[in-house]
Scaffold this active site. Structure first.
Site, PDB file in Angstrom:
ATOM      1  N   LYS A  36     -49.596  48.359 -77.090  1.00 33.23           N
ATOM      2  CA  LYS A  36     -49.948  47.636 -75.880  1.00 33.23           C
ATOM      3  C   LYS A  36     -50.969  46.548 -76.153  1.00 33.23           C
ATOM      4  O   LYS A  36     -50.879  45.445 -75.615  1.00 33.23           O
ATOM      5  CB  LYS A  36     -50.464  48.602 -74.812  1.00 33.23           C
ATOM      6  CG  LYS A  36     -49.413  49.590 -74.329  1.00 33.23           C
ATOM      7  CD  LYS A  36     -49.822  50.306 -73.079  1.00 33.23           C
ATOM      8  CE  LYS A  36     -49.790  49.414 -71.872  1.00 33.23           C
ATOM      9  NZ  LYS A  36     -48.423  48.952 -71.520  1.00 33.23           N
ATOM     10  N   GLN A  56     -39.304  45.500 -58.525  1.00 32.27           N
ATOM     11  CA  GLN A  56     -39.809  45.175 -57.190  1.00 32.27           C
ATOM     12  C   GLN A  56     -40.981  44.199 -57.223  1.00 32.27           C
ATOM     13  O   GLN A  56     -41.468  43.794 -56.168  1.00 32.27           O
ATOM     14  CB  GLN A  56     -40.236  46.442 -56.450  1.00 32.27           C
ATOM     15  CG  GLN A  56     -39.100  47.400 -56.142  1.00 32.27           C
ATOM     16  CD  GLN A  56     -39.575  48.559 -55.290  1.00 32.27           C
ATOM     17  OE1 GLN A  56     -39.813  48.424 -54.090  1.00 32.27           O
ATOM     18  NE2 GLN A  56     -39.729  49.723 -55.910  1.00 32.27           N
ATOM     19  N   GLY A  57     -41.460  43.837 -58.415  1.00 36.58           N
ATOM     20  CA  GLY A  57     -42.549  42.872 -58.513  1.00 36.58           C
ATOM     21  C   GLY A  57     -43.896  43.544 -58.642  1.00 36.58           C
ATOM     22  O   GLY A  57     -44.046  44.539 -59.366  1.00 36.58           O
ATOM     23  N   THR A  95     -38.854  46.995 -72.206  1.00 35.78           N
ATOM     24  CA  THR A  95     -39.987  47.243 -73.092  1.00 35.78           C
ATOM     25  C   THR A  95     -40.906  46.030 -73.130  1.00 35.78           C
ATOM     26  O   THR A  95     -40.460  44.912 -73.339  1.00 35.78           O
ATOM     27  CB  THR A  95     -39.514  47.568 -74.515  1.00 35.78           C
ATOM     28  OG1 THR A  95     -38.572  48.632 -74.471  1.00 35.78           O
ATOM     29  CG2 THR A  95     -40.680  47.961 -75.409  1.00 35.78           C
ATOM     30  N   ALA A  96     -42.202  46.249 -72.926  1.00 36.95           N
ATOM     31  CA  ALA A  96     -43.253  45.227 -72.980  1.00 36.95           C
ATOM     32  C   ALA A  96     -43.258  44.278 -71.788  1.00 36.95           C
ATOM     33  O   ALA A  96     -44.022  43.316 -71.782  1.00 36.95           O
ATOM     34  CB  ALA A  96     -43.191  44.428 -74.284  1.00 36.95           C
ATOM     35  N   ALA A  97     -42.447  44.552 -70.764  1.00 38.42           N
ATOM     36  CA  ALA A  97     -42.497  43.690 -69.579  1.00 38.42           C
ATOM     37  C   ALA A  97     -43.869  43.757 -68.919  1.00 38.42           C
ATOM     38  O   ALA A  97     -44.440  42.737 -68.516  1.00 38.42           O
ATOM     39  CB  ALA A  97     -41.414  44.095 -68.584  1.00 38.42           C
ATOM     40  N   GLY A  98     -44.405  44.982 -68.810  1.00 41.23           N
ATOM     41  CA  GLY A  98     -45.738  45.127 -68.234  1.00 41.23           C
ATOM     42  C   GLY A  98     -46.799  44.452 -69.073  1.00 41.23           C
ATOM     43  O   GLY A  98     -47.722  43.819 -68.543  1.00 41.23           O
ATOM     44  N   ASP A  99     -46.682  44.566 -70.394  1.00 41.44           N
ATOM     45  CA  ASP A  99     -47.643  43.910 -71.287  1.00 41.44           C
ATOM     46  C   ASP A  99     -47.536  42.395 -71.183  1.00 41.44           C
ATOM     47  O   ASP A  99     -48.545  41.682 -71.266  1.00 41.44           O
ATOM     48  CB  ASP A  99     -47.398  44.344 -72.736  1.00 41.44           C
ATOM     49  CG  ASP A  99     -47.684  45.815 -72.957  1.00 41.44           C
ATOM     50  OD1 ASP A  99     -48.509  46.380 -72.218  1.00 41.44           O
ATOM     51  OD2 ASP A  99     -47.081  46.403 -73.881  1.00 41.44           O
ATOM     52  N   ASN A 154     -49.098  43.731 -78.061  1.00 40.23           N
ATOM     53  CA  ASN A 154     -48.182  43.026 -77.162  1.00 40.23           C
ATOM     54  C   ASN A 154     -48.932  42.099 -76.215  1.00 40.23           C
ATOM     55  O   ASN A 154     -48.523  40.952 -75.986  1.00 40.23           O
ATOM     56  CB  ASN A 154     -47.376  44.037 -76.331  1.00 40.23           C
ATOM     57  CG  ASN A 154     -46.432  44.872 -77.160  1.00 40.23           C
ATOM     58  OD1 ASN A 154     -46.116  44.549 -78.297  1.00 40.23           O
ATOM     59  ND2 ASN A 154     -45.986  45.974 -76.590  1.00 40.23           N
ATOM     60  N   ASP A 214     -33.730  44.790 -71.526  1.00 39.74           N
ATOM     61  CA  ASP A 214     -34.688  45.734 -72.103  1.00 39.74           C
ATOM     62  C   ASP A 214     -36.034  45.502 -71.421  1.00 39.74           C
ATOM     63  O   ASP A 214     -36.574  44.398 -71.475  1.00 39.74           O
ATOM     64  CB  ASP A 214     -34.791  45.495 -73.619  1.00 39.74           C
ATOM     65  CG  ASP A 214     -35.706  46.497 -74.324  1.00 39.74           C
ATOM     66  OD1 ASP A 214     -36.357  47.316 -73.640  1.00 39.74           O
ATOM     67  OD2 ASP A 214     -35.774  46.446 -75.569  1.00 39.74           O
ATOM     68  N   ARG A 222     -34.440  39.887 -72.736  1.00 37.80           N
ATOM     69  CA  ARG A 222     -34.348  39.912 -74.202  1.00 37.80           C
ATOM     70  C   ARG A 222     -34.694  41.307 -74.707  1.00 37.80           C
ATOM     71  O   ARG A 222     -35.399  42.054 -74.047  1.00 37.80           O
ATOM     72  CB  ARG A 222     -35.338  38.904 -74.800  1.00 37.80           C
ATOM     73  CG  ARG A 222     -35.170  37.490 -74.268  1.00 37.80           C
ATOM     74  CD  ARG A 222     -36.377  36.644 -74.604  1.00 37.80           C
ATOM     75  NE  ARG A 222     -36.188  35.257 -74.191  1.00 37.80           N
ATOM     76  CZ  ARG A 222     -37.118  34.323 -74.286  1.00 37.80           C
ATOM     77  NH1 ARG A 222     -38.302  34.620 -74.770  1.00 37.80           N
ATOM     78  NH2 ARG A 222     -36.855  33.102 -73.899  1.00 37.80           N
TER      79      ARG A 222
END
Length: 324
Positions: A52, A237-238, A265-269, A55, A263, A302
């Site tokens: 985290k 949902q944003g 993964t790492a969207a929050g980061d 990223n 994917d 991605r």
């Protein structure tokens, strides 16, 4: 909510310091998550830089910030690869030390055909990032406009880092992941922006989060515990944002952009890194939220963690996005 709500008076324009984890991600794609005791045939495997902290550092750097990373890797091939990768992004790695005894942290990630993921982390050298090691880099922290931490490092180290940042007038951002227990009032009062996802917000607040309205209730509960600004990320949902000066019925829901996710993964980061980059550049916090959302939306189209994180020029070409 706007920049005037921030408690920092710091002038380190454009610089973000990230204090946290550096992992090598071992990513398996499968049609679905395995059941306990079950063996599935996977579709693909990849080994990519992650963690985290790493990223969020890469996201902030690609999205326009000057970035310094403070963390710990093992003296092994994974550690060398992670550090070299950060340096290629233009990230200052003076604060990334090598551990002579522990291996570099790893994360085992399974991604299913619905683009959801399940993650198991082995801390390795991340668990040896000490308060004393962070204190050695107080001058680096003092030069930042924004300092961001997560919970993949020892708790006492994270708290020391946030105290140093507050003492030096930086905006303090905490992404409380993973949640291992409640956060005390002393912790929450040290943070300017608390950014949990829906699961973390539920665990910290005791309110089940399934919608913007329940996110509002969870954010208010966290405010009552001592938090200032609370930003609950809600995946597709944003995000829901409750500012420090807003009441129980206040706050705002920012919808996510509609994209075809591959994917998550790492969207929050990516959101956290983009948000911090925009804050550090002097943007109002509502503009920083929109910017982080745009970056996160692009990232889920991605595969992989750091490979999915977009660059500033890609966001600049998106209509209606306030760019730092």
């Amino acid at each position: 909510m706007n920049k005037n709500n921030n408690t920092s008076t710091h002038s380190g324009h454009g610089r973000v310091v990230v204090i946290g984890s550096l992992n090598m991600d071992l990513v398996v794609r499968a049609a679905r998550m395995p059941h306990p005791g079950e063996t599935l045939v996977g579709e693909s495997f990849a080994q990519v830089p992650g963690g985290k902290g790493g990223n969020q550092a890469v996201a902030a750097a690609r999205l326009g910030a000057q970035v310094s990373m403070i963390g710990r890797v093992g003296n092994d091939a994974n550690g060398n690869q992670l550090k070299q990768g950060l340096e290629k992004e233009g990230i200052d790695c003076t604060g990334v030390s090598g551990d002579p005894h522990l291996p570099t942290g790893v994360a085992v990630i399974t991604v299913d055909d619905a683009s959801q993921n399940a993650i198991v982390i082995v801390a390795g050298s991340n668990g040896a990032l000490t308060s004393e090691a962070v204190a050695e880099h107080e001058q680096t922290i003092a030069q930042a406009a924004v300092v961001v931490c997560q919970l993949e490092s020892p708790g006492e180290t994270v708290f020391e880092a946030m105290q140093i940042a507050r003492r030096n007038g930086c905006v303090v951002v905490l992404n409380p992941a993973p949640v291992t227990g409640p956060l005390t009032r002393a912790w929450l009062e040290t943070v300017d922006f608390l950014i949990p996802n829906e699961i973390e917000a539920a665990e910290l607040s005791g309110v089940k989060v399934v919608s913007p309205e329940t996110a509002r209730a969870a954010a208010w509960a966290l405010r009552e515990q001592g938090a200032r600004h609370v930003i609950v990320t809600l995946g597709a949902q944003g995000v829901f944002v409750l500012g420090a000066d807003e009441g129980r019925e206040g706050g705002r829901h920012y919808p996510a952009r509609r994209v075809e996710a591959i994917d998550t993964t790492a969207a929050g980061d990516t959101f956290v890194g983009g948000f911090c980059a925009a804050l550090a550049a002097g943007r109002a916090s509502d503009d920083a939220v929109r910017f982080g959302l745009a970056a996160a939306a692009l990232s889920v189209t991605r595969a992989g963690a750091q490979p999915s994180i977009p660059y500033l020029h890609e966001i600049e070409s998106s209509p209606g996005v306030p760019v730092p």
